[in-house]
Design an enzyme around this catalytic site. Structure first.
Site, PDB file in Angstrom:
ATOM      1  N   GLY A 152       3.836   7.976  -6.139  1.00  0.00           N
ATOM      2  CA  GLY A 152       3.090   6.800  -5.683  1.00  0.00           C
ATOM      3  C   GLY A 152       2.291   7.100  -4.425  1.00  0.00           C
ATOM      4  O   GLY A 152       1.177   6.596  -4.244  1.00  0.00           O
TER       5      GLY A 152
ATOM      6  N   ASP B 221      13.926   3.270   1.050  1.00  0.00           N
ATOM      7  CA  ASP B 221      14.234   4.349   0.103  1.00  0.00           C
ATOM      8  C   ASP B 221      15.722   4.715   0.097  1.00  0.00           C
ATOM      9  O   ASP B 221      16.185   5.435  -0.788  1.00  0.00           O
ATOM     10  CB  ASP B 221      13.407   5.602   0.433  1.00  0.00           C
ATOM     11  CG  ASP B 221      11.924   5.392   0.145  1.00  0.00           C
ATOM     12  OD1 ASP B 221      11.582   4.437  -0.577  1.00  0.00           O
ATOM     13  OD2 ASP B 221      11.099   6.190   0.658  1.00  0.00           O
TER      14      ASP B 221
ATOM     15  N   SER C 131       3.877  -2.008   3.585  1.00  0.00           N
ATOM     16  CA  SER C 131       3.789  -0.775   2.805  1.00  0.00           C
ATOM     17  C   SER C 131       2.936   0.257   3.526  1.00  0.00           C
ATOM     18  O   SER C 131       1.758   0.023   3.811  1.00  0.00           O
ATOM     19  CB  SER C 131       3.166  -1.063   1.434  1.00  0.00           C
ATOM     20  OG  SER C 131       2.662   0.126   0.868  1.00  0.00           O
TER      21      SER C 131
ATOM     22  N   ARG D 243       1.017  13.952   3.638  1.00  0.00           N
ATOM     23  CA  ARG D 243      -0.065  13.674   4.589  1.00  0.00           C
ATOM     24  C   ARG D 243      -0.632  14.971   5.172  1.00  0.00           C
ATOM     25  O   ARG D 243      -1.831  15.082   5.396  1.00  0.00           O
ATOM     26  CB  ARG D 243       0.447  12.747   5.693  1.00  0.00           C
ATOM     27  CG  ARG D 243       0.606  11.297   5.193  1.00  0.00           C
ATOM     28  CD  ARG D 243       1.540  10.495   6.069  1.00  0.00           C
ATOM     29  NE  ARG D 243       1.593   9.081   5.734  1.00  0.00           N
ATOM     30  CZ  ARG D 243       2.305   8.560   4.713  1.00  0.00           C
ATOM     31  NH1 ARG D 243       3.012   9.338   3.925  1.00  0.00           N
ATOM     32  NH2 ARG D 243       2.289   7.256   4.497  1.00  0.00           N
TER      33      ARG D 243
ATOM     34  N   LYS E 178       9.077  14.148   2.861  1.00  0.00           N
ATOM     35  CA  LYS E 178       8.122  13.971   1.753  1.00  0.00           C
ATOM     36  C   LYS E 178       6.852  13.276   2.246  1.00  0.00           C
ATOM     37  O   LYS E 178       5.742  13.728   1.963  1.00  0.00           O
ATOM     38  CB  LYS E 178       8.809  13.166   0.636  1.00  0.00           C
ATOM     39  CG  LYS E 178       7.975  12.953  -0.597  1.00  0.00           C
ATOM     40  CD  LYS E 178       8.835  12.683  -1.822  1.00  0.00           C
ATOM     41  CE  LYS E 178       9.379  11.267  -1.873  1.00  0.00           C
ATOM     42  NZ  LYS E 178       8.338  10.238  -2.087  1.00  0.00           N
ATOM     43  N   SER E 179       7.018  12.186   2.986  1.00  0.00           N
ATOM     44  CA  SER E 179       5.846  11.436   3.467  1.00  0.00           C
ATOM     45  C   SER E 179       4.956  12.328   4.340  1.00  0.00           C
ATOM     46  O   SER E 179       3.731  12.321   4.217  1.00  0.00           O
ATOM     47  CB  SER E 179       6.294  10.238   4.305  1.00  0.00           C
ATOM     48  OG  SER E 179       6.973   9.315   3.500  1.00  0.00           O
TER      49      SER E 179
ATOM     50  N   ARG F 274      16.041   9.278  -6.568  1.00  0.00           N
ATOM     51  CA  ARG F 274      17.031   8.723  -5.631  1.00  0.00           C
ATOM     52  C   ARG F 274      18.220   8.084  -6.358  1.00  0.00           C
ATOM     53  O   ARG F 274      19.327   8.042  -5.825  1.00  0.00           O
ATOM     54  CB  ARG F 274      16.371   7.739  -4.671  1.00  0.00           C
ATOM     55  CG  ARG F 274      15.270   8.424  -3.848  1.00  0.00           C
ATOM     56  CD  ARG F 274      14.964   7.741  -2.553  1.00  0.00           C
ATOM     57  NE  ARG F 274      13.676   8.177  -2.029  1.00  0.00           N
ATOM     58  CZ  ARG F 274      13.470   9.313  -1.365  1.00  0.00           C
ATOM     59  NH1 ARG F 274      14.466  10.133  -1.122  1.00  0.00           N
ATOM     60  NH2 ARG F 274      12.257   9.641  -0.947  1.00  0.00           N
TER      61      ARG F 274
ATOM     62  N   ARG G  26       3.559   1.056 -12.071  1.00  0.00           N
ATOM     63  CA  ARG G  26       3.601   0.641 -10.661  1.00  0.00           C
ATOM     64  C   ARG G  26       2.291  -0.026 -10.228  1.00  0.00           C
ATOM     65  O   ARG G  26       1.214   0.421 -10.603  1.00  0.00           O
ATOM     66  CB  ARG G  26       3.954   1.845  -9.779  1.00  0.00           C
ATOM     67  CG  ARG G  26       5.341   2.369 -10.144  1.00  0.00           C
ATOM     68  CD  ARG G  26       5.770   3.509  -9.286  1.00  0.00           C
ATOM     69  NE  ARG G  26       5.987   3.092  -7.907  1.00  0.00           N
ATOM     70  CZ  ARG G  26       6.291   3.918  -6.925  1.00  0.00           C
ATOM     71  NH1 ARG G  26       6.401   5.214  -7.175  1.00  0.00           N
ATOM     72  NH2 ARG G  26       6.474   3.471  -5.714  1.00  0.00           N
TER      73      ARG G  26
HETATM   74  C1  S3P Z   1       5.915   6.105   1.444  1.00  0.00           C
HETATM   75  C2  S3P Z   1       5.992   4.760   1.645  1.00  0.00           C
HETATM   76  C3  S3P Z   1       7.001   3.889   1.017  1.00  0.00           C
HETATM   77  C4  S3P Z   1       8.171   4.705   0.468  1.00  0.00           C
HETATM   78  C5  S3P Z   1       7.705   5.902  -0.295  1.00  0.00           C
HETATM   79  C6  S3P Z   1       6.879   6.820   0.587  1.00  0.00           C
HETATM   80  C7  S3P Z   1       4.844   6.873   2.118  1.00  0.00           C
HETATM   81  O1  S3P Z   1       6.407   3.197  -0.063  1.00  0.00           O
HETATM   82  O2  S3P Z   1       8.981   3.886  -0.334  1.00  0.00           O
HETATM   83  O3  S3P Z   1       8.812   6.631  -0.792  1.00  0.00           O
HETATM   84  O4  S3P Z   1       4.906   8.116   2.139  1.00  0.00           O
HETATM   85  O5  S3P Z   1       3.922   6.244   2.635  1.00  0.00           O
HETATM   86  P1  S3P Z   1       5.587   1.814   0.154  1.00  0.00           P
HETATM   87  O6  S3P Z   1       4.386   2.093   0.953  1.00  0.00           O
HETATM   88  O7  S3P Z   1       5.267   1.355  -1.238  1.00  0.00           O
HETATM   89  O8  S3P Z   1       6.543   0.893   0.844  1.00  0.00           O
END
Ligand code: S3P
Length: 427
Positions: free
Chosen positions: A94, A315, A167, A27, A22-23, A388, A122
Site C-alpha cells: 500500500g 500495525d 494516514s 521513502r 519498512k516505512s 503481520r 484497498r
Molecule cells: C505506512 C503507513 C500506515 C501503515 C503502513 C505503512 C507508511 O498506513 O499502516 O504499514 O509507510 O506510510 P496508513 O497510512 O494507511 O495508515
C-alpha cells in the site's frame, strides 16, 4: 508454504537485530529516485514490499542497485523519471501504491499501477481524489478507487487538504505531489500519523512546515541526494517485544530499533500493561530517534487502547491482541476501524485466527475485546496472505500447548524475511 511452531519451553533469550524499517526504506528509495545525485542506503529492508518499490522506480527509468541491505539510487531529479513501458506492479504494498501515485501526479506521462489480490481491495480514492483535485488525471475500477489504476500527471496546483483518516500514506502522497505543484500544499489530519516523510524530506533539503496537525510544503522544490541509515523496524521488533513479555523465562535485547514517537504506541501499551521493558542507548540517525530495547517476562494487566494512540500502534494491533490473551482482565481496543482496510480486514483475521487457538476475543465495529489470561491451544491457522497476521500467530504458537501450524506463512517475507530464523536463534 506452512510453518509449524512449537511451544517454547526454556524461554527466548539473546540479542537480535530486526530488519530495517519498512516505512523508512520505501521513502529512502523513492526520495533518492527524485533527488539530484546518488543516494546510498544502509540498513534497507530487503522485504518483498520494499523490493516492489525498487522495481517500480527502475521501471520509471531510475538506476537502482540493491544488494542485501545496501542500496544505491542514481537520482536525476524529478525529470529523471520517464514514462514506463511496463505496468508498475506494487505487489502487496500500500505504501508503494499511495506514495508513488503522489509522485506520478506531477509527471507529464502515463503509467498503469497494479498490485496483488489484497491491494485490489484497498481504498485508493483517499489519495486519487485529492490528487485529481490538484490536477492529475486518474482512472481505475470503481471510479478510481481500486487498482488497476491509470494515471497521467501534469500541471498540478497546491491544495489545503483535510484528511478524514490519520494516514501517513495519504499525507505523504499529497505532500510529494505538492513539491512539484503551483503554490503551497497543506495536509491536516485528525491525529498525528507517522512523520517519516516530513523528517526525511527535511534530510533531503526540503523546506517542510508544521503547525499542530497541519504540514505544508511549497511547490517547486528539488531534493538533494543523501546517505540514509535505516533503523530497525519497531513494527517488526513488536513481535519479539510481545514474545519476550509472554514467553516464560525470556529476556530479549533488540538492538538499533527506531523509536520515533509517532511509532512507539506499542512501548506505551507494554509499559501500561506492566511489562519489564527498558530503552537503552537512545540516539539519533538521519533525524530519526533510535534505541536498544530490552524486554523480559512479567505479569501483565489488561488495558484500554483508543484515541490518539491508535495511529501510533496501528500495525502492532495483531500482536497486541496476542499479548492481551496473556494479560489479567479485559483489553479493549477502540477507534481502530482503519484495521479493516489493511493487508486484510485485521479485525476479522485477528479474531478468527486467535479464536482457533482458544482465545477469548470478540470483534467490535471499531476494534476488539480480549479477555485473559487464557492458555492457548495448538491448531492450524492461516495468515490470509497478511504478513503481520502470520507473525502474530507464530508468536501465539510460542506459548500454545501443542503445535501451531501457520498456513500461507510465505507472506511474512513482505516485512521480515528472516523472522523464523530469529525465533530459532533465541531458543
Ligand atoms: C505506512 C503507513 C500506515 C501503515 C503502513 C505503512 C507508511 O498506513 O499502516 O504499514 O509507510 O506510510 P496508513 O497510512 O494507511 O495508515
Amino acid at each position: 508454504m506452512n510453518n509449524k511452531v512449537e511451544k517454547v519451553t526454556g524461554g527466548l533469550n539473546g540479542t537480535i537485530k530486526v530488519p530495517g524499517d519498512k516505512s523508512i526504506s520505501h521513502r529512502a528509495v523513492m526520495f533518492g529516485a527524485i533527488a539530484n545525485g546518488t543516494t546510498t542506503i544502509e540498513g534497507f529492508l530487503p522485504g518483498d514490499d520494499c523490493l516492489s518499490t525498487i522495481d517500480c522506480f527502475q521501471k520509471l527509468g531510475v538506476q537502482i542497485e540493491a544488494s542485501g541491505d545496501k542500496v544505491k539510487v542514481d537520482g536525476k531529479g524529478w525529470s529523471g523519471l520517464v514514462e514506463p513501458t511496463e505496468i508498475l506492479d506494487v505487489g502487496n504494498s500500500g505504501t508503494t501504491t499511495r506514495l508513488m501515485l503522489g509522485i506520478l501526479a506531477t509527471r507529464p506521462f502515463h503509467s498503469v499501477v497494479i498490485g496483488d489480490a489484497s491491494i485490489a481491495k484497498r481504498p485508493m480514492s483517499r489519495v486519487t481524489e485529492p490528487l485529481r483535485q490538484m490536477g492529475a488525471t486518474i482512472d481505475g475500477r470503481n471510479n478510481g478507487d481500486l487498482t488497476p489504476l491509470s494515471i497521467r500527471g501534469g500541471h498540478t496546483s497546491g491544495i489545503d487538504f483535510t484528511s478524514k483518516v490519520a494516514s501517513a500514506q495519504v499525507k505523504s502522497s499529497i505532500l510529494l505531489a505538492g513539491l512539484q505543484s503551483e503554490g503551497v500544499t497543506s495536509v491536516t489530519e485528525p491525529h498525528l500519523s507517522r512523520d517519516h516523510t516530513e523528517r526525511m524530506l527535511q534530510a533531503f533539503g526540503v523546506d517542510v512546515q508544521r503547525e499542530g496537525l497541519t504540514v505544508s510544503v511549497k511547490g517547486g522544490q528539488e531534493l538533494t541526494s543523501q546517505h540514509i541509515v535505516v533503523p530497525g523496524d519497531i513494527s517488526s521488533a513488536a513481535f519479539f517485544l510481545v514474545a519476550g513479555a509472554i514467553v516464560p523465562s525470556s529476556r530479549i535485547v533488540l538492538e538499533n530499533v527506531g523509536v520515533n514517537p509517532t511509532r512507539t504506541g506499542i512501548i506505551d501499551v507494554l509499559q501500561q500493561m506492566g511489562a519489564n521493558l527498558e530503552l537503552m542507548n537512545e540516539r539519533e540517525t538521519n533525524g530519526e530517534p533510535v534505541a536498544d530495547l530490552v524486554i523480559s517476562t512479567s505479569e501483565l494487566q489488561g488495558c484500554e487502547i483508543d484515541g490518539d494512540i491508535i495511529p501510533r500502534l496501528i500495525d502492532e494491533i495483531p500482536v497486541i491482541a496476542v499479548l492481551a490473551t496473556q494479560a489479567q482482565g479485559k483489553t479493549v481496543i477502540r477507534d481502530a476501524e482503519e484495521l479493516k482496510v489493511k493487508e486484510t480486514n485485521r479485525i476479522d483475521t485477528v479474531v478468527s485466527e486467535l479464536k482457533k487457538l482458544g482465545a477469548k476475543i470478540e470483534a467490535t465495529d471499531d476494534g476488539m475485546i480480549i479477555e485473559g489470561p487464557v492458555q492457548l491451544q495448538g491448531n492450524t491457522v492461516n495468515s490470509h496472505g497478511d504478513h503481520r497476521i502470520g507473525m502474530a500467530m507464530a508468536i501465539a504458537g510460542c506459548i500454545a500447548n501443542g503445535n501451531v501450524t501457520v498456513e500461507n506463512s510465505g507472506a511474512i517475507a513482505v516485512s521480515y524475511p528472516n523472522f523464523f530464523e530469529h525465533i530459532n536463534n533465541l531458543k
